[in-house]
Design a protein around this motif. Structure first.
Motif, PDB file in Angstrom:
ATOM      1  N   PRO A 140     -10.299   9.553   7.887  1.00  0.00           N
ATOM      2  CA  PRO A 140     -10.298  11.004   7.695  1.00  0.00           C
ATOM      3  C   PRO A 140      -8.983  11.659   8.110  1.00  0.00           C
ATOM      4  N   GLY A 141      -8.479  12.511   7.218  1.00  0.00           N
ATOM      5  CA  GLY A 141      -7.246  13.236   7.505  1.00  0.00           C
ATOM      6  C   GLY A 141      -5.992  12.402   7.330  1.00  0.00           C
ATOM      7  N   SER A 142      -6.118  11.194   6.790  1.00  0.00           N
ATOM      8  CA  SER A 142      -4.930  10.356   6.651  1.00  0.00           C
ATOM      9  C   SER A 142      -4.021  10.887   5.552  1.00  0.00           C
ATOM     10  N   ARG A 143      -2.765  10.574   5.707  1.00  0.00           N
ATOM     11  CA  ARG A 143      -1.766  10.957   4.715  1.00  0.00           C
ATOM     12  C   ARG A 143      -0.781   9.809   4.552  1.00  0.00           C
ATOM     13  N   PRO A 144      -0.125   9.726   3.410  1.00  0.00           N
ATOM     14  CA  PRO A 144       0.844   8.648   3.217  1.00  0.00           C
ATOM     15  C   PRO A 144       1.896   8.661   4.318  1.00  0.00           C
ATOM     16  N   TRP A 145       2.192   7.479   4.822  1.00  0.00           N
ATOM     17  CA  TRP A 145       3.172   7.350   5.902  1.00  0.00           C
ATOM     18  C   TRP A 145       4.402   6.600   5.411  1.00  0.00           C
ATOM     19  N   THR A 146       4.192   5.386   4.909  1.00  0.00           N
ATOM     20  CA  THR A 146       5.323   4.608   4.435  1.00  0.00           C
ATOM     21  C   THR A 146       4.827   3.545   3.463  1.00  0.00           C
ATOM     22  N   ARG A 147       5.781   2.936   2.794  1.00  0.00           N
ATOM     23  CA  ARG A 147       5.489   1.800   1.911  1.00  0.00           C
ATOM     24  C   ARG A 147       6.343   0.637   2.365  1.00  0.00           C
ATOM     25  N   LEU A 148       5.754  -0.546   2.309  1.00  0.00           N
ATOM     26  CA  LEU A 148       6.471  -1.756   2.698  1.00  0.00           C
ATOM     27  C   LEU A 148       6.425  -2.751   1.554  1.00  0.00           C
ATOM     28  N   ARG A 149       7.540  -3.372   1.321  1.00  0.00           N
ATOM     29  CA  ARG A 149       7.643  -4.379   0.274  1.00  0.00           C
ATOM     30  C   ARG A 149       7.208  -5.725   0.835  1.00  0.00           C
ATOM     31  N   GLU A 150       6.417  -6.456   0.080  1.00  0.00           N
ATOM     32  CA  GLU A 150       6.000  -7.784   0.507  1.00  0.00           C
ATOM     33  C   GLU A 150       6.309  -8.783  -0.601  1.00  0.00           C
ATOM     34  N   ASP A 151       7.075  -9.796  -0.264  1.00  0.00           N
ATOM     35  CA  ASP A 151       7.363 -10.887  -1.185  1.00  0.00           C
ATOM     36  C   ASP A 151       7.019 -12.189  -0.500  1.00  0.00           C
ATOM     37  N   ASP A 152       6.451 -13.096  -1.264  1.00  0.00           N
ATOM     38  CA  ASP A 152       6.032 -14.380  -0.718  1.00  0.00           C
ATOM     39  C   ASP A 152       6.328 -15.436  -1.764  1.00  0.00           C
ATOM     40  N   ASP A 153       6.741 -16.615  -1.339  1.00  0.00           N
ATOM     41  CA  ASP A 153       7.047 -17.687  -2.279  1.00  0.00           C
ATOM     42  C   ASP A 153       5.828 -18.114  -3.086  1.00  0.00           C
ATOM     43  N   ASP A 154       4.649 -18.017  -2.494  1.00  0.00           N
ATOM     44  CA  ASP A 154       3.429 -18.476  -3.161  1.00  0.00           C
ATOM     45  C   ASP A 154       2.742 -17.404  -3.996  1.00  0.00           C
ATOM     46  N   ASP A 155       2.991 -16.152  -3.681  1.00  0.00           N
ATOM     47  CA  ASP A 155       2.325 -15.058  -4.374  1.00  0.00           C
ATOM     48  C   ASP A 155       3.361 -14.086  -4.923  1.00  0.00           C
ATOM     49  N   PRO A 156       3.018 -13.433  -6.023  1.00  0.00           N
ATOM     50  CA  PRO A 156       3.928 -12.405  -6.519  1.00  0.00           C
ATOM     51  C   PRO A 156       4.033 -11.265  -5.512  1.00  0.00           C
ATOM     52  N   GLY A 157       5.120 -10.549  -5.562  1.00  0.00           N
ATOM     53  CA  GLY A 157       5.355  -9.456  -4.629  1.00  0.00           C
ATOM     54  C   GLY A 157       4.517  -8.242  -4.926  1.00  0.00           C
TER      55      GLY A 157
END
Length: 160
Positions: A65-82
């Motif tokens: 409740p009351g949350s708002r966007p804070w940040t975005r983080l990029r995730e890349d992994d050799d086994d999975d697409p980013g």
């Protein structure tokens, strides 16, 4: 340290009684850590690069409740697409049961990546399906909490 949410390290609740036990355990430790103090609650969602919409019956941000966007983080992994993790944050004064819907979704593995922390970022509570990891300010604080709930700890030699 790691606490298990059900007796005998059972991972998932099957009955109303087991859900009550795991919510009681989550709320007990959270209240001991944060009673009456403001906390940040962070929820996470993941959007893969392929543009495939990840469908989930549970929107973690709606349960914060009351949350708002804070940040975005990029995730890349050799086994999975980013992809990109979208983090939302809210601030609330802690009192027991205010996050039961979110904690139940975490326990059912519907909302991974939840973090609850004090506003000084000194104590972190990271619930997951099966329990919670707790990061405290010093060994004395850790040992006191550990001793008060010794029967909730894993019997595994590494504490996992």
């Amino acid at each position: 340290m790691r606490f298990h949410s059900l007796p005998e390290s059972k991972r998932y609740a099957d009955t109303a009684t087991e859900y009550q036990i795991l919510l009681d355990r989550y709320n007990t430790v959270l209240t001991e850590l944060f009673a009456g103090h403001p906390v940040y609650i962070v929820t996470m969602s993941f959007v893969p690069d392929e543009g495939i919409e990840v469908w989930s019956p549970t929107d973690p941000h709606a349960l914060n409740p009351g949350s708002r966007p804070w940040t975005r983080l990029r995730e890349d992994d050799d086994d999975d697409p980013g992809g990109t993790m979208h983090l939302h944050v809210s601030e609330q004064r802690w009192k027991p049961r205010i996050l039961d819907p979110l904690l139940r979704a975490v326990a059912d593995d519907e909302c991974p990546g939840v973090i609850i922390m004090d506003t000084d970022l000194r104590r972190l509570y990271l619930p997951y399906d099966g329990g919670a990891d707790v990061i405290l300010t010093n060994p004395q604080e850790r040992d006191a909490l550990k001793n008060s709930h010794a029967d909730w700890l894993s019997t595994h030699p590494l504490g996992l």
